[in-house]
Design an enzyme around this catalytic site. Structure first.
Site, PDB file in Angstrom:
ATOM      1  N   SER A  55      -6.993  95.837  66.017  1.00  0.00           N
ATOM      2  CA  SER A  55      -5.978  94.793  65.802  1.00  0.00           C
ATOM      3  C   SER A  55      -6.506  93.507  66.431  1.00  0.00           C
ATOM      4  O   SER A  55      -7.378  93.558  67.313  1.00  0.00           O
ATOM      5  CB  SER A  55      -4.682  95.206  66.503  1.00  0.00           C
TER       6      SER A  55
ATOM      7  N   TYR B 256       0.759  98.585  73.369  1.00  0.00           N
ATOM      8  CA  TYR B 256      -0.047  98.385  72.149  1.00  0.00           C
ATOM      9  C   TYR B 256      -1.311  97.593  72.469  1.00  0.00           C
ATOM     10  O   TYR B 256      -2.417  97.960  72.050  1.00  0.00           O
ATOM     11  CB  TYR B 256       0.817  97.645  71.121  1.00  0.00           C
TER      12      TYR B 256
HETATM   13  P1  NAD Z   1       2.342 102.049  58.991  1.00  0.00           P
HETATM   14  O1  NAD Z   1       3.545 102.314  59.860  1.00  0.00           O
HETATM   15  O2  NAD Z   1       2.528 101.640  57.595  1.00  0.00           O
HETATM   16  O3  NAD Z   1       1.373 103.306  59.028  1.00  0.00           O
HETATM   17  C1  NAD Z   1       1.155 104.046  60.203  1.00  0.00           C
HETATM   18  C2  NAD Z   1       0.642 105.413  59.812  1.00  0.00           C
HETATM   19  O4  NAD Z   1       0.470 106.180  61.029  1.00  0.00           O
HETATM   20  C3  NAD Z   1       1.633 106.192  58.948  1.00  0.00           C
HETATM   21  O5  NAD Z   1       0.931 106.962  57.999  1.00  0.00           O
HETATM   22  C4  NAD Z   1       2.319 107.103  59.942  1.00  0.00           C
HETATM   23  O6  NAD Z   1       2.865 108.273  59.363  1.00  0.00           O
HETATM   24  C5  NAD Z   1       1.150 107.417  60.857  1.00  0.00           C
HETATM   25  N1  NAD Z   1       1.583 107.964  62.135  1.00  0.00           N
HETATM   26  C6  NAD Z   1       2.427 107.420  63.046  1.00  0.00           C
HETATM   27  N2  NAD Z   1       2.624 108.287  64.054  1.00  0.00           N
HETATM   28  C7  NAD Z   1       1.899 109.392  63.768  1.00  0.00           C
HETATM   29  C8  NAD Z   1       1.698 110.632  64.428  1.00  0.00           C
HETATM   30  N3  NAD Z   1       2.295 110.928  65.591  1.00  0.00           N
HETATM   31  N4  NAD Z   1       0.878 111.537  63.846  1.00  0.00           N
HETATM   32  C9  NAD Z   1       0.277 111.271  62.660  1.00  0.00           C
HETATM   33  N5  NAD Z   1       0.425 110.112  61.998  1.00  0.00           N
HETATM   34  C10 NAD Z   1       1.224 109.185  62.553  1.00  0.00           C
HETATM   35  O7  NAD Z   1       1.502 100.949  59.789  1.00  0.00           O
HETATM   36  P2  NAD Z   1       0.214 100.068  59.410  1.00  0.00           P
HETATM   37  O8  NAD Z   1       0.597  98.655  59.623  1.00  0.00           O
HETATM   38  O9  NAD Z   1      -0.401 100.476  58.140  1.00  0.00           O
HETATM   39  O10 NAD Z   1      -0.714 100.455  60.642  1.00  0.00           O
HETATM   40  C11 NAD Z   1      -1.925 101.165  60.519  1.00  0.00           C
HETATM   41  C12 NAD Z   1      -2.835 100.770  61.658  1.00  0.00           C
HETATM   42  O11 NAD Z   1      -3.121  99.377  61.553  1.00  0.00           O
HETATM   43  C13 NAD Z   1      -2.249 100.985  63.053  1.00  0.00           C
HETATM   44  O12 NAD Z   1      -3.232 101.473  63.926  1.00  0.00           O
HETATM   45  C14 NAD Z   1      -1.824  99.588  63.460  1.00  0.00           C
HETATM   46  O13 NAD Z   1      -1.782  99.426  64.854  1.00  0.00           O
HETATM   47  C15 NAD Z   1      -2.919  98.770  62.808  1.00  0.00           C
HETATM   48  N6  NAD Z   1      -2.615  97.346  62.620  1.00  0.00           N
HETATM   49  C16 NAD Z   1      -1.573  96.966  61.835  1.00  0.00           C
HETATM   50  C17 NAD Z   1      -1.327  95.609  61.685  1.00  0.00           C
HETATM   51  C18 NAD Z   1      -0.208  95.110  60.841  1.00  0.00           C
HETATM   52  O14 NAD Z   1       0.091  93.920  60.923  1.00  0.00           O
HETATM   53  N7  NAD Z   1       0.421  95.938  60.027  1.00  0.00           N
HETATM   54  C19 NAD Z   1      -2.124  94.670  62.313  1.00  0.00           C
HETATM   55  C20 NAD Z   1      -3.176  95.093  63.097  1.00  0.00           C
HETATM   56  C21 NAD Z   1      -3.415  96.447  63.237  1.00  0.00           C
END
Ligand code: NAD
Length: 262
Positions: A144, A157
């Site tokens: 991130s 986080y």
């Molecule tokens: P999202 O909530 O759409 O997806 C998260 C995924 O993680 C889902 O498939 C969920 O089921 C899974 N998950 C959560 N807890 C779990 C557990 N205990 N066991 C197994 N799976 C689990 O979120 P996203 O935005 O697609 O995030 C994905 C990654 O990207 C994360 O690591 C997040 O920190 C990172 N990220 C997101 C953003 C953003 O703006 N969306 C920015 C930077 C980084």
């Protein structure tokens, strides 16, 4: 082994958002995939079946809980059996919780460190022996912008994502001579369910409206004033898997609309 053609990818947290987009991009380029994550079983099965139907590859699903190291090791064993190996590991699962540090529930801290940081360790340690055996592998961590800079009220986080940046560099150095690259992608705000879900808490923590959170908190940090898309993150992951990226390792790559340039 630079001519090795990867066949199989395991993407954690791929039932939604960025992970699902990366899984679909892998499948589109001909890789078998294993999905992982939480959610409605019927919807997950529909996503899995759609990948097989749309791209003609094999798609599997592991319900391993990323808080559980033993379950993660079992996921890697199962996946290896189902697909015949794991050439590409994407450590992507992640959750968020927004709170002043003095009110931060300790169990939320533990969950975030487990899912956003320790799960990457458990999955990586489980796949490395087979990658070393093939002298080829790609490990991509979804970090991130918060791996590089901080925001208030996101102590767990930010701590976990800074940890991922360090983990990425350390393991990249260990594996540099084995044909295995280890990199992280550092997106700014990507429009996914994770972002949508943190809007109410941010509204509460900062006393703002939904529009103010989007404009003044989220996109305030992003000089382009646009959300990153999941397809853009997936395209960078595909580049890191491809042969042109063979010499990119130990890198925490920003895709944040200029956020961390400031
Ligand atoms: P999202 O909530 O759409 O997806 C998260 C995924 O993680 C889902 O498939 C969920 O089921 C899974 N998950 C959560 N807890 C779990 C557990 N205990 N066991 C197994 N799976 C689990 O979120 P996203 O935005 O697609 O995030 C994905 C990654 O990207 C994360 O690591 C997040 O920190 C990172 N990220 C997101 C953003 C953003 O703006 N969306 C920015 C930077 C980084």
């Amino acid at each position: 082994m630079s001519s090795y053609t990867p066949r199989n990818a395991l993407i954690t947290g791929s039932t939604s958002g960025i992970g699902l987009a990366i899984a679909r991009a892998c499948a589109q380029s001909g890789l078998n995939v294993t999905l992982n994550g939480l959610g409605d079983p019927g919807e997950i099965e529909a996503q899995r079946a759609a990948i097989e139907c749309d791209y003609g590859v094999r798609a599997f699903y592991s319900g391993a809980d990323m808080r559980d190291g033993a379950a993660i090791a079992a996921m890697v064993r199962d996946t290896t059996e189902w697909m015949g190996g794991v050439d590409v590991l994407v450590n992507n699962a992640g959750i968020q919780f927004v709170s002043p540090v003095e009110d931060f529930p300790p169990e939320k801290w533990d969950q975030i460190i487990a899912i956003n940081l320790s799960a990457a360790f458990h999955a990586t340690r489980a796949v490395v022996p087979q990658m070393k055996g093939r002298r080829w592998g790609r490990i991509i961590n979804t970090a991130s912008a918060h791996a590089l800079v901080a925001s208030p009220f996101k102590s767990a986080y930010v701590a976990a994502k800074h940890g991922i940046a360090g983990f990425t560099k350390s393991v990249a150095l260990e594996l540099a001579t084995f044909g295995i690259t280890v990199n992280s992608i550092c997106p700014g705000y990507v429009w996914t369910p994770l972002v949508e879900k943190q809007i109410p808490d941010t509204m509460k923590a900062r006393g703002l409206t939904e529009e103010q959170v989007k404009r003044d908190v989220m996109l305030a940090a992003q000089p382009t004033k646009e959300f990153v898309t999941v397809e853009q993150v997936a395209a960078l992951a595909m580049f890191l898997i491809g042969p042109a990226a063979a010499q990119i390792t130990g890198s925490n790559m920003s895709m944040d609309g200029g956020w961390t340039a400031a």
